[in-house]
Design a protein around this motif. Structure first.
Motif, short mmCIF file in Angstrom:
data_model
loop_
_atom_site.label_atom_id
_atom_site.label_comp_id
_atom_site.label_asym_id
_atom_site.label_seq_id
_atom_site.Cartn_x
_atom_site.Cartn_y
_atom_site.Cartn_z
N ARG A 312 71.54 21.11 104.75
CA ARG A 312 70.74 20.37 103.78
C ARG A 312 70.61 18.92 104.22
O ARG A 312 71.34 18.44 105.09
N SER A 313 69.65 18.24 103.62
CA SER A 313 69.42 16.83 103.87
C SER A 313 69.23 16.14 102.52
O SER A 313 68.80 16.78 101.55
N LEU A 314 69.51 14.85 102.46
CA LEU A 314 69.37 14.14 101.21
C LEU A 314 69.21 12.65 101.45
O LEU A 314 69.57 12.12 102.51
N LEU A 315 68.64 11.99 100.46
CA LEU A 315 68.51 10.54 100.44
C LEU A 315 69.60 9.96 99.56
O LEU A 315 69.81 10.43 98.43
N VAL A 316 70.30 8.96 100.06
CA VAL A 316 71.46 8.40 99.38
C VAL A 316 71.26 6.90 99.26
O VAL A 316 70.79 6.25 100.19
N SER A 317 71.62 6.35 98.12
CA SER A 317 71.57 4.90 97.94
C SER A 317 72.58 4.22 98.86
O SER A 317 73.70 4.71 99.03
#
Length: 583
Positions: A312-317
């Motif tokens: 999976r991939s994700l955008l993180v602050s």
């Protein structure tokens, strides 16, 4: 009469916030819920009056797909040492906050993955029923079983779920329809209460799929398409964006579609035919403008960081961690991402503490020593091996990995990818000992140029520096060697390993230090019991007399602690004096 500057400040007007009233309290509860369900829980926990005013907003037992309570910002972190197998840590990718939640016993389920909304996709091991679990509310949505999803039954279904099944993506199409993306180009949809999954098969390969704005968008070989369904006809992929993916690239894995606060983002890794001498694949990111049917290249991520992993991939602050830089891409994050968020478990008291670790994204984590130091290898050209103290941040630099593995260049990188550290310890005042392979020990001191390899005829199952010597355990005896880096020291057998009428399991032998006493343990299977039954035999080794005393129970000898045995390390922790296998 004018007031003097020295007059004390007037007390502020006192307000009874508990009697806020059902109207304003309900509005605040709705606002908190629209931001995050955890904020809603904190509002309800403030006082009884606010909890009563927001009782009508609480989640229903069978409302697992209610979008108001979805854990969109929360991801489940890898398994950690906790007081119960059912407790897991969750990370808020927007603020960096962590919470520990009690989940149903996941040992009875296959954890297939997670949806884009944060729900866990589970498959029960007994009935093979697919379920969606909301980890924040505990709600469960029952879906059709996995036999209709994969078209397999019995043993073939068991083996596929255990070894081969890989969920590439999942999400909610609308308020009740669930989509799963798996296999080469397979999509399946179902609703709670359906008898079977509906398979969506396409001729073109689907690299990524994501439900967005009530429709299913897919990334194919050259374009972004949307699934169109017409009554009486099979579903088909219709091009949704006129801009094609770069014609000069070969799209590889780790292609993903992301929902970035209501905007669709495309990211993929590819080789460029225009750069035949490139060192490796590069990532490309675009913002998908569905209205204009265009792809807009992304130069910045609005202060966020992009993490790409195998599943999976994700955008993180970037505010999640001091080690996360804004507008940065991190690849292969399954090995190094957010390492500074790890909690340290104090095995004497059971206390958990959180420490901030800097710069570990540029290192490979090889393992840890018996004293709790992390063994790291830098990813730059130096390949320096380092020991890091988690509590103080101190670093000790020992010889590089090329002298440890006797390799350089591409061969060294290949060996580091497959490197398994079986044990690491401090021998003497400054000697570092690393145990790897079947019969290899290497020792060195900070400042040395090379590692000294110690070779032995018998296969070493476990090694542990103890009382100024290095203790070695093999299938026959426990022996000791002097801790020195100047020459090959001879080994001296001090105790014979007890062997009864049992089948010895060779791959599970360990040495441990219990407050100045040497403990030997190994796994055995009684000869009169089935193959899957085993137990752990534990002995106290007396080096002076050469005796081994059996420990029938750990409670009186180990002060009520438990012995945790793993593939690379064994440690005594606070418990009730039991042996926990392969924790």
């Amino acid at each position: 009469m004018a007031t003097s500057d020295c007059d004390p400040p007037q007390p502020r007007e006192w307000r009874d916030w508990a009697s806020l009233g059902s109207g304003p309290a309900a509005v605040i509860a709705e606002r908190a819920l629209s931001n995050d369900y955890v904020d809603f829980l904190r509002f309800r926990a403030a006082c009884r009056a606010w909890r009563e005013c927001s009782a009508g907003v609480a989640p229903l037992p069978h409302g697992a797909l209610d979008r108001r309570f979805l854990p969109r910002r929360w991801i489940m972190l890898p398994r950690r040492i906790t007081s119960s197998d059912s407790q897991r840590w969750f990370l808020d990718v927007a603020s960096g906050g962590c919470i520990r939640l009690s989940l149903p016993d996941l040992r009875h389920c296959y954890v297939l993955g997670r949806t884009a909304e944060g729900l866990l996709v589970l498959c029960r091991k007994d009935t093979y029923a697919v379920q969606l679990l909301n980890p924040l509310t505990g709600q469960v949505a029952d879906l059709p079983d996995a036999s209709t999803l994969l078209g397999l039954r019995d043993w073939s279904l068991y083996m596929a779920l255990r070894n081969n099944f890989k969920l590439h993506g999942a999400g909610l199409v609308d308020g009740s329809t669930v989509m799963l993306h798996f296999g080469y180009s397979s999509l399946a949809i179902a609703k709670p209460g359906d008898d079977r999954w509906t398979r969506l098969e396409f001729d073109d390969r689907v690299f990524a799929a994501l439900p967005f704005a009530g429709r299913i968008y897919c990334v194919t070989t050259r374009s972004i398409s949307v699934v169109e369904t017409v009554a009486g006809l099979p579903p088909e992929l219709v091009v949704a964006v006129d801009d094609e993916l770069d014609p000069g690239v070969c799209v590889l894995d780790r292609t993903c579609l992301l929902n970035d606060d209501g905007e669709l983002v495309l990211a993929y890794r590819a080789w460029s035919s225009d750069e035949p001498n490139a060192q490796g694949p590069k990532y490309r990111m675009y913002r998908v403008k569905l209205g204009a049917r265009k792809l807009v290249p992304l130069a910045r991520l609005d202060g966020k960081a992009f993490f790409s992993g195998n599943s999976r991939s994700l955008l993180v602050s970037s505010g999640v961690s001091q080690s996360v830089a804004a507008d940065t891409m991190y690849t292969k994050y399954n090995r190094s991402v957010l390492i500074n968020l790890r909690r340290l478990y104090f095995v004497v008291t059971g206390e958990l503490i959180r420490v901030v670790l800097q710069g570990l994204l540029t290192c490979d984590l090889l393992g840890h020593t018996a004293e709790g130091l992390l063994v790291l290898c830098r990813r730059d050209d130096t390949h320096a091996v380092q020991l890091l103290n988690l509590l103080t941040g101190q670093i000790a630099i020992v010889p590089n990995a090329s002298s440890l593995l006797d390799a350089t260049g591409q061969r060294l990188q290949e060996k580091l990818r497959n490197f398994v550290l079986r044990g690491a310890d401090l021998a003497g005042d400054s000697m570092v000992a690393l145990h790897f392979r079947s019969s290899s020990l290497s020792v060195a001191r900070p400042g040395d140029m090379f590692w000294t390899r110690l070779r032995f005829h018998n296969r070493i199952k476990s090694a542990l520096p103890f009382d100024g010597r290095i203790c070695l355990a093999n299938s026959k005896n426990v022996s000791t060697v002097e801790a020195t880096a100047s020459q090959q020291p001879p080994g001296h057998a001090v105790a014979a390993v007890h062997r009864g009428a049992e089948v010895y399991l060779r791959n599970h032998m360990f040495l441990a230090d219990n407050d100045g006493e040497l403990i030997l343990g190994y796994h055995v299977r009684p000869s009169d019991e089935p193959c899957n039954h085993r137990r752990c035999s534990v002995y106290r080794v007396k080096l002076d007399s050469g005796d081994m005393a059996s420990l029938a129970t750990l409670k009186p000898q180990c002060k009520g602690r438990a012995l945790f045995t793993g593939t690379t390390r064994s440690v005594f922790g606070i418990n009730r004096g039991v042996v926990v296998h392969r924790c």
